[in-house]
Design a protein around this motif. Structure first.
Motif, PDB file in Angstrom:
ATOM      1  N   ILE A  73       0.849  -1.175   0.000  1.00  0.00           N
ATOM      2  CA  ILE A  73       0.000   0.000   0.000  1.00  0.00           C
ATOM      3  C   ILE A  73       0.889   1.231   0.000  1.00  0.00           C
ATOM      4  CG2 ILE A  73      -1.953  -1.106   1.164  1.00  0.00           C
ATOM      5  CD1 ILE A  73      -0.971   0.130   3.765  1.00  0.00           C
ATOM      6  N   THR A  74       0.371   2.321  -0.494  1.00  0.00           N
ATOM      7  CA  THR A  74       1.140   3.556  -0.490  1.00  0.00           C
ATOM      8  C   THR A  74       1.002   4.248   0.861  1.00  0.00           C
ATOM      9  OG1 THR A  74      -0.729   4.823  -1.371  1.00  0.00           O
ATOM     10  CG2 THR A  74       0.806   3.864  -2.966  1.00  0.00           C
ATOM     11  N   ARG A  75       1.899   5.183   1.112  1.00  0.00           N
ATOM     12  CA  ARG A  75       1.849   5.910   2.378  1.00  0.00           C
ATOM     13  C   ARG A  75       0.530   6.667   2.528  1.00  0.00           C
ATOM     14  NH1 ARG A  75       7.214   9.326   2.000  1.00  0.00           N
ATOM     15  NH2 ARG A  75       6.524   9.347  -0.149  1.00  0.00           N
ATOM     16  N   ARG A  76       0.026   7.197   1.411  1.00  0.00           N
ATOM     17  CA  ARG A  76      -1.225   7.950   1.480  1.00  0.00           C
ATOM     18  C   ARG A  76      -2.403   7.053   1.833  1.00  0.00           C
ATOM     19  NH1 ARG A  76      -3.891  11.477  -3.442  1.00  0.00           N
ATOM     20  NH2 ARG A  76      -5.712  12.218  -2.289  1.00  0.00           N
ATOM     21  N   ALA A  77      -2.350   5.796   1.371  1.00  0.00           N
ATOM     22  CA  ALA A  77      -3.449   4.870   1.673  1.00  0.00           C
ATOM     23  C   ALA A  77      -3.536   4.587   3.166  1.00  0.00           C
ATOM     24  CB  ALA A  77      -3.255   3.568   0.895  1.00  0.00           C
ATOM     25  N   LEU A  78      -2.432   4.726   3.861  1.00  0.00           N
ATOM     26  CA  LEU A  78      -2.435   4.490   5.313  1.00  0.00           C
ATOM     27  C   LEU A  78      -3.302   5.489   6.059  1.00  0.00           C
ATOM     28  CD1 LEU A  78       1.348   3.707   5.823  1.00  0.00           C
ATOM     29  CD2 LEU A  78      -0.540   2.138   6.289  1.00  0.00           C
ATOM     30  N   ASP A  79      -3.605   6.638   5.423  1.00  0.00           N
ATOM     31  CA  ASP A  79      -4.414   7.666   6.066  1.00  0.00           C
ATOM     32  C   ASP A  79      -5.921   7.455   5.877  1.00  0.00           C
ATOM     33  OD1 ASP A  79      -2.116   8.997   6.913  1.00  0.00           O
ATOM     34  OD2 ASP A  79      -1.966  10.120   5.036  1.00  0.00           O
ATOM     35  N   LEU A  80      -6.287   6.420   5.123  1.00  0.00           N
ATOM     36  CA  LEU A  80      -7.702   6.142   4.894  1.00  0.00           C
ATOM     37  C   LEU A  80      -8.375   5.658   6.179  1.00  0.00           C
ATOM     38  CD1 LEU A  80      -7.575   4.243   1.488  1.00  0.00           C
ATOM     39  CD2 LEU A  80      -8.605   6.493   1.870  1.00  0.00           C
ATOM     40  N   PRO A  81      -9.693   5.832   6.286  1.00  0.00           N
ATOM     41  CA  PRO A  81     -10.420   5.227   7.411  1.00  0.00           C
ATOM     42  C   PRO A  81     -10.234   3.709   7.405  1.00  0.00           C
ATOM     43  CG  PRO A  81     -11.812   6.805   6.258  1.00  0.00           C
ATOM     44  CD  PRO A  81     -10.578   6.633   5.412  1.00  0.00           C
ATOM     45  N   PRO A  82     -10.241   3.088   8.552  1.00  0.00           N
ATOM     46  CA  PRO A  82      -9.949   1.640   8.636  1.00  0.00           C
ATOM     47  C   PRO A  82     -10.765   0.789   7.679  1.00  0.00           C
ATOM     48  CG  PRO A  82     -10.019   2.586  10.823  1.00  0.00           C
ATOM     49  CD  PRO A  82     -10.465   3.670   9.887  1.00  0.00           C
ATOM     50  N   SER A 140     -12.251   1.583   4.908  1.00  0.00           N
ATOM     51  CA  SER A 140     -11.882   1.849   3.511  1.00  0.00           C
ATOM     52  C   SER A 140     -10.569   1.159   3.165  1.00  0.00           C
ATOM     53  CB  SER A 140     -11.753   3.358   3.275  1.00  0.00           C
ATOM     54  OG  SER A 140     -12.983   4.007   3.465  1.00  0.00           O
ATOM     55  N   LEU A 141      -9.629   1.211   4.081  1.00  0.00           N
ATOM     56  CA  LEU A 141      -8.352   0.543   3.837  1.00  0.00           C
ATOM     57  C   LEU A 141      -8.543  -0.968   3.781  1.00  0.00           C
ATOM     58  CD1 LEU A 141      -5.365   0.646   3.389  1.00  0.00           C
ATOM     59  CD2 LEU A 141      -5.011   0.940   5.846  1.00  0.00           C
ATOM     60  N   GLU A 142      -9.415  -1.492   4.606  1.00  0.00           N
ATOM     61  CA  GLU A 142      -9.724  -2.923   4.544  1.00  0.00           C
ATOM     62  C   GLU A 142     -10.300  -3.299   3.181  1.00  0.00           C
ATOM     63  OE1 GLU A 142     -11.830  -5.042   7.609  1.00  0.00           O
ATOM     64  OE2 GLU A 142     -11.155  -3.639   9.152  1.00  0.00           O
ATOM     65  N   ALA A 143     -11.168  -2.450   2.655  1.00  0.00           N
ATOM     66  CA  ALA A 143     -11.778  -2.740   1.351  1.00  0.00           C
ATOM     67  C   ALA A 143     -10.722  -2.811   0.257  1.00  0.00           C
ATOM     68  CB  ALA A 143     -12.821  -1.671   1.017  1.00  0.00           C
ATOM     69  N   ILE A 144      -9.755  -1.890   0.312  1.00  0.00           N
ATOM     70  CA  ILE A 144      -8.676  -1.902  -0.684  1.00  0.00           C
ATOM     71  C   ILE A 144      -7.815  -3.156  -0.515  1.00  0.00           C
ATOM     72  CG2 ILE A 144      -6.545  -0.739  -1.363  1.00  0.00           C
ATOM     73  CD1 ILE A 144      -7.901   1.894  -0.830  1.00  0.00           C
ATOM     74  N   LEU A 145      -7.524  -3.513   0.715  1.00  0.00           N
ATOM     75  CA  LEU A 145      -6.747  -4.728   0.965  1.00  0.00           C
ATOM     76  C   LEU A 145      -7.500  -5.972   0.506  1.00  0.00           C
ATOM     77  CD1 LEU A 145      -5.362  -3.880   4.524  1.00  0.00           C
ATOM     78  CD2 LEU A 145      -4.038  -4.006   2.394  1.00  0.00           C
ATOM     79  N   ALA A 146      -8.812  -5.969   0.677  1.00  0.00           N
ATOM     80  CA  ALA A 146      -9.623  -7.102   0.213  1.00  0.00           C
ATOM     81  C   ALA A 146      -9.550  -7.236  -1.305  1.00  0.00           C
ATOM     82  CB  ALA A 146     -11.072  -6.928   0.661  1.00  0.00           C
ATOM     83  N   HIS A 147      -9.527  -6.105  -1.997  1.00  0.00           N
ATOM     84  CA  HIS A 147      -9.377  -6.120  -3.454  1.00  0.00           C
ATOM     85  C   HIS A 147      -8.038  -6.757  -3.838  1.00  0.00           C
ATOM     86  CE1 HIS A 147      -9.524  -4.514  -7.611  1.00  0.00           C
ATOM     87  NE2 HIS A 147      -8.228  -4.310  -7.425  1.00  0.00           N
ATOM     88  N   GLU A 148      -6.968  -6.376  -3.146  1.00  0.00           N
ATOM     89  CA  GLU A 148      -5.648  -6.938  -3.458  1.00  0.00           C
ATOM     90  C   GLU A 148      -5.590  -8.427  -3.124  1.00  0.00           C
ATOM     91  OE1 GLU A 148      -3.907  -5.134  -5.253  1.00  0.00           O
ATOM     92  OE2 GLU A 148      -5.096  -3.344  -4.851  1.00  0.00           O
ATOM     93  N   LEU A 149      -6.240  -8.823  -2.047  1.00  0.00           N
ATOM     94  CA  LEU A 149      -6.308 -10.248  -1.733  1.00  0.00           C
ATOM     95  C   LEU A 149      -7.027 -10.995  -2.846  1.00  0.00           C
ATOM     96  CD1 LEU A 149      -5.792 -12.593   0.197  1.00  0.00           C
ATOM     97  CD2 LEU A 149      -7.928 -12.004   1.375  1.00  0.00           C
ATOM     98  N   GLY A 150      -8.029 -10.348  -3.433  1.00  0.00           N
ATOM     99  CA  GLY A 150      -8.737 -10.954  -4.561  1.00  0.00           C
ATOM    100  C   GLY A 150      -7.806 -11.266  -5.713  1.00  0.00           C
ATOM    101  N   HIS A 151      -6.851 -10.367  -5.972  1.00  0.00           N
ATOM    102  CA  HIS A 151      -5.860 -10.629  -7.025  1.00  0.00           C
ATOM    103  C   HIS A 151      -5.036 -11.866  -6.681  1.00  0.00           C
ATOM    104  CE1 HIS A 151      -6.421  -7.280  -9.703  1.00  0.00           C
ATOM    105  NE2 HIS A 151      -6.290  -6.385  -8.740  1.00  0.00           N
TER     106      HIS A 151
END
Length: 268
Positions: A102-111, A113-124
């Motif tokens: 994840i990028t440094r900026r993504a770390l500032d997302l609400p928890p 929202s960040l989980e949703a992005i991580l779930a997308h990457e897990l999907g890959h």
């Protein structure tokens, strides 16, 4: 196929013995297996992307979220390695068989929202996209190296030909141009796929866009659909309604944000 030819040619230069050539080619084919090793994957990830190990604070923020995503998916979170990409953009990506960054900026997302992005990457990862991409990158290296070398040689030849032309040597300039054309023909003979790139590029981009849709659908299946829609809606607002040209849409590896939102809302 082009890399196979390049490796065989290099092996032929090393030795004219047929069995030596086949051994070299065989070792190269089997070498793709080393990308499955965690240490090798980490090293390649560092080379391919500007990544670093998370700090203790960053890891303390992202690891619990990653564990929650993996728990929802029913997979072992310890199988994967978390990284931080040195980028100011809001992004995340999966690489190889274990890398999640994840990028440094993504770390500032609400928890959530960040989980949703991580779930997308897990999907890959679960669909095998990231593993296939790393393996393809590995096997393309010989062909890419050959293209780079021939391209550099053509540039040098054309610079020399231009110098001959400036000093009035038409024969020298013509010889340089003919040599450059010979190198170009050789490059195409070595990698005939170059002729098909105008057709292959849109198809490859389309397949990558399908991979993004599938990763979105996987994240939604884990219960992150609404959260991912919220994240994408924020990205859509940041785009300020900018419309991409048809050519850009055809060659883009990522589908339009609005299309991703529509598919998620439709449950596809």
């Amino acid at each position: 196929m082009s890399s196979f030819v390049v490796v065989a040619l290099v092996a032929g230069v090393i030795s004219a013995t047929a069995w030596v050539v086949w051994v070299v080619v065989g070792v190269w084919v089997l070498s793709g297996g080393i990308t499955f090793l965690p240490a090798v994957e980490s090293g390649l990830a560092r080379l391919m992307f500007d990544m670093r190990v998370p700090t203790a604070v960053e890891l303390g923020r992202v690891r619990p979220l990653w564990e929650s995503v993996c728990a929802a998916a029913g997979v072992d979170s310890a199988r994967y390695t978390l990284w931080v990409e040195q980028s100011k953009e809001l992004n995340a990506f999966a690489a190889g068989g274990r890398t999640v960054a994840i990028t440094r900026r993504a770390l500032d997302l609400p928890p959530r929202s960040l989980e949703a992005i991580l779930a997308h990457e897990l999907g890959h990862h679960l669909s095998g996209h990231s593993r296939a991409s790393l393996l393809a990158w590995w096997y393309e290296l010989p062909a890419q190296a050959a293209i780079w070398l021939v391209g550099m040689a053509m540039r040098v030849v054309l610079v020399v030909a231009s110098a001959f032309a400036r000093f009035g040597s038409a024969a020298g300039a013509l010889a340089g141009v003919l040599l450059a054309l010979t190198l170009l023909v050789g490059l195409i003979a070595l990698n005939p796929w170059l002729l098909l790139m105008p057709l292959l590029s849109p198809l490859l981009a389309w397949s990558r866009r399908l991979g993004e849709y599938r990763a979105d659908a996987t994240a939604a299946r884990f219960g992150y659909g609404p959260d991912l829609v919220n994240v994408l809606s924020g990205w859509l607002s940041a785009e300020h309604g900018v419309r991409r040209s048809f050519r850009v849409r055809m060659l883009s590896n990522h589908p339009a944000t609005a299309d991703r939102i529509r598919r998620l809302r439709a449950g596809r």
